[in-house]
Enzyme design. Structure first.
Site, PDB file in Angstrom:
ATOM      1  CG  HIS A  16     -11.120  51.161 -56.708  1.00  0.00           C
ATOM      2  ND1 HIS A  16     -11.610  52.325 -57.261  1.00  0.00           N
ATOM      3  CD2 HIS A  16     -12.207  50.451 -56.320  1.00  0.00           C
ATOM      4  CE1 HIS A  16     -12.931  52.324 -57.207  1.00  0.00           C
ATOM      5  NE2 HIS A  16     -13.323  51.189 -56.642  1.00  0.00           N
ATOM      6  CG  ASP A  71      -7.836  52.193 -51.841  1.00  0.00           C
ATOM      7  OD1 ASP A  71      -8.639  52.351 -50.906  1.00  0.00           O
ATOM      8  OD2 ASP A  71      -8.184  51.736 -52.958  1.00  0.00           O
ATOM      9  CD  GLN A 120     -13.147  46.968 -49.837  1.00  0.00           C
ATOM     10  OE1 GLN A 120     -13.652  46.294 -48.946  1.00  0.00           O
ATOM     11  NE2 GLN A 120     -13.876  47.571 -50.760  1.00  0.00           N
ATOM     12  CE  LYS A 127     -15.844  50.252 -50.706  1.00  0.00           C
ATOM     13  NZ  LYS A 127     -16.244  51.439 -51.473  1.00  0.00           N
ATOM     14  CB  CYS A 176     -13.825  49.993 -59.543  1.00  0.00           C
ATOM     15  SG  CYS A 176     -15.421  50.809 -59.673  1.00  0.00           S
TER      16      CYS A 176
END
Length: 489
Positions: A198, A275, A278, A301, A444
């Site tokens: 990202h 990261d 997700q 999220k 992104c």
């Protein structure tokens, strides 16, 4: 006779109107309102400046390559059906069609429990935290710090002081880059990333590399459209100081073996920054099992409010890092010529924090924990496989990322392109004609899209409150969309 361009405009000149269709939901602050927006003109022939892949770049899926099953978790009493009543926003019509929300990788919807937690804070104990001795301030401080403990428990951090609240995951990434990176990187040191990161994982390290002389190294994809982690292992060296990598790709849906990558990184003396935006909302994430030095995620999220995210870092590591921002809260003592700083996490939380948002995140964690993250993951794997299989029925489609199998689980999203139709046209038609919300663009991840030879893609992403019927409605709407644009060829 009407030409195709005029026909297209007539067909889509339809303004959204939103109507609550759940008679059992009473909003916290009910108001009657109709929202109207303009419309975007379709480009039935993509502009020459935009790349549209040739037929050779597209391949329809083979059903034999997809995980086929009875989808036992997707029946009328599925997790999606049982949790759906908790999300008021889902019970409305868009342009006369039931809302089908498949943009969860961009942001999730919020359950009533989170909305009530936010309302309760502002109605019952709104006050600034940490510095007040009166009841409201003490209550707000207790709830704010309780939220930190909930985050720590949710990802199995050793202690709550390992959690730093930030505005979002992007700020958490920048915190590590500027505080740890500027302190520890020197010329010719290497920062390892993948081509699929990202922008929030790439740009901060570009800025730090410009200041320190460090070098960014990027791992490309394998033939399966997954970051080539074997190549990553080979690229690691004593020059590598930190590996910055996603857990689940927001475009490819691949799930990376972070624990193995962490072992390789530590083997050459490097840190690892994960990261997890997700992954944390969709599966059990254990920072100790992953052996992560740093991990970032965002509240919005994971069914929590916008405006807050968090950084996980080992408390010893955080204690070695200088402040990222200066001001109130992050100090120990301030003199005219110098200041001393608080211990983490306060050192990295300058100024009045996002108190209500932290409390709302805590409520979201309570909600997710009550369902059970393993239950969420198991349901979403089955629903994602079903969506992948249904998408394979669309002619001339390319779905990016690995093919699901018994050994390969994808994240609950599919990014795709359909030959000759721009993804933004697909997303606009789905919204204005069918009430289906997906995302289009580069997500992104511009370097990844350039690597794949496209400027943009469409992306449908799921959460546990989605149902098999949502997927079926999406596929039916997508078939209609393809038929509409194909009629002009």
């Amino acid at each position: 006779m009407m030409n195709s361009a005029a026909a297209a405009e007539v067909a889509i000149f339809k303004f959204p109107s939103f109507k609550i269709i759940s008679p059992n939901f009473s909003p916290i602050n009910p108001r009657s309102a109709t929202l109207r927006f303009g419309f975007r003109r379709f480009s039935s022939s993509p502009p020459s400046s935009l790349y549209v892949a040739s037929a050779a770049s597209f391949s329809s899926c083979s059903s034999s390559s997809v995980v086929n099953g009875e989808y036992s978790k997707l029946g009328p009493f599925s997790l999606g059906h049982t949790t759906r009543p908790d999300f008021p926003i889902l019970h409305q019509e868009i342009n006369g069609s039931k809302l089908v929300y498949l943009d969860n990788a961009a942001t999730s919807q919020k359950p009533i429990a989170v909305l009530k937690a936010l309302q309760n804070y502002y109605e019952a104990y709104n006050s600034n935290v940490h510095r007040g001795i009166h009841f409201l301030s003490a209550k707000a401080t207790d709830e704010y710090e309780l939220a930190r403990k909930k985050v720590a428990s949710f990802i199995n951090a050793s202690e709550s002081r390992d959690i730093v609240f930030t505005r979002n995951a992007t700020e958490a990434m920048n915190l590590v880059a500027y505080s740890w990176g500027l302190t520890n990187l020197k010329p010719e040191d290497e920062v390892m990333l993948t081509i699929a990161e990202h922008h929030s994982a790439i740009v901060p390290w570009q800025l730090v590399a410009q200041k320190t002389g460090a070098v960014l190294k990027f791992v490309n994809l394998s033939k399966d459209e997954v970051p080539d982690i074997k190549n990553l292992k080979q690229m690691l060296s004593r020059k590598t100081k930190i590996v910055v990598i996603h857990h689940v790709s927001n475009m490819l849906a691949c799930v990376l073996p972070i624990d193995e990558i962490a072992d390789w990184a530590h083997g050459v003396g490097a840190k690892i920054l994960v990261d997890a935006c997700q992954s944390v909302p969709h599966m059990e994430v254990d920072v100790q099992n992953l052996n992560a030095d740093f991990l970032v995620a965002s509240s919005h999220k994971m069914c929590g409010p916008t405006g807050i995210g968090f950084l996980y870092g080992n408390s010893e590591l955080l204690s070695s890092m200088p402040p990222f921002l200066g001001g109130g809260e992050m100090i120990s003592d301030v003199f005219l010529d110098h200041s001393t700083y608080a211990e983490p996490p306060s050192r990295f939380e300058a100024g009045t924090p996002a108190i209500a948002e932290a409390i709302g995140l805590g409520a979201a964690i309570d909600y997710l924990s009550e369902i059970g993250m393993q239950n969420i993951h198991d349901y979403e794997v089955e629903l994602a496989n079903y969506m992948y299989e249904r998408l394979c029925s669309i002619p001339n489609i390319h779905i990016y990322g690995p093919v699901p199998s018994q050994a390969t689980h994808r994240g609950a999203l599919c990014s795709f392109n359909i030959e000759g139709i721009h993804p933004t046209d697909i997303a606009t038609f789905l919204d204005q004609q069918h009430g289906v919300a997906i995302r289009s663009g580069h997500h992104c991840a511009q370097p990844l899209h350039r690597y794949l030879g496209v400027n943009a893609s469409a992306r449908a992403s799921l959460h546990f409150y989605n149902t098999r019927e949502d997927v079926d409605d999406f596929i039916q709407a997508l078939q209609d969309t393809v038929g509409f644009f194909s009629s002009f060829k």
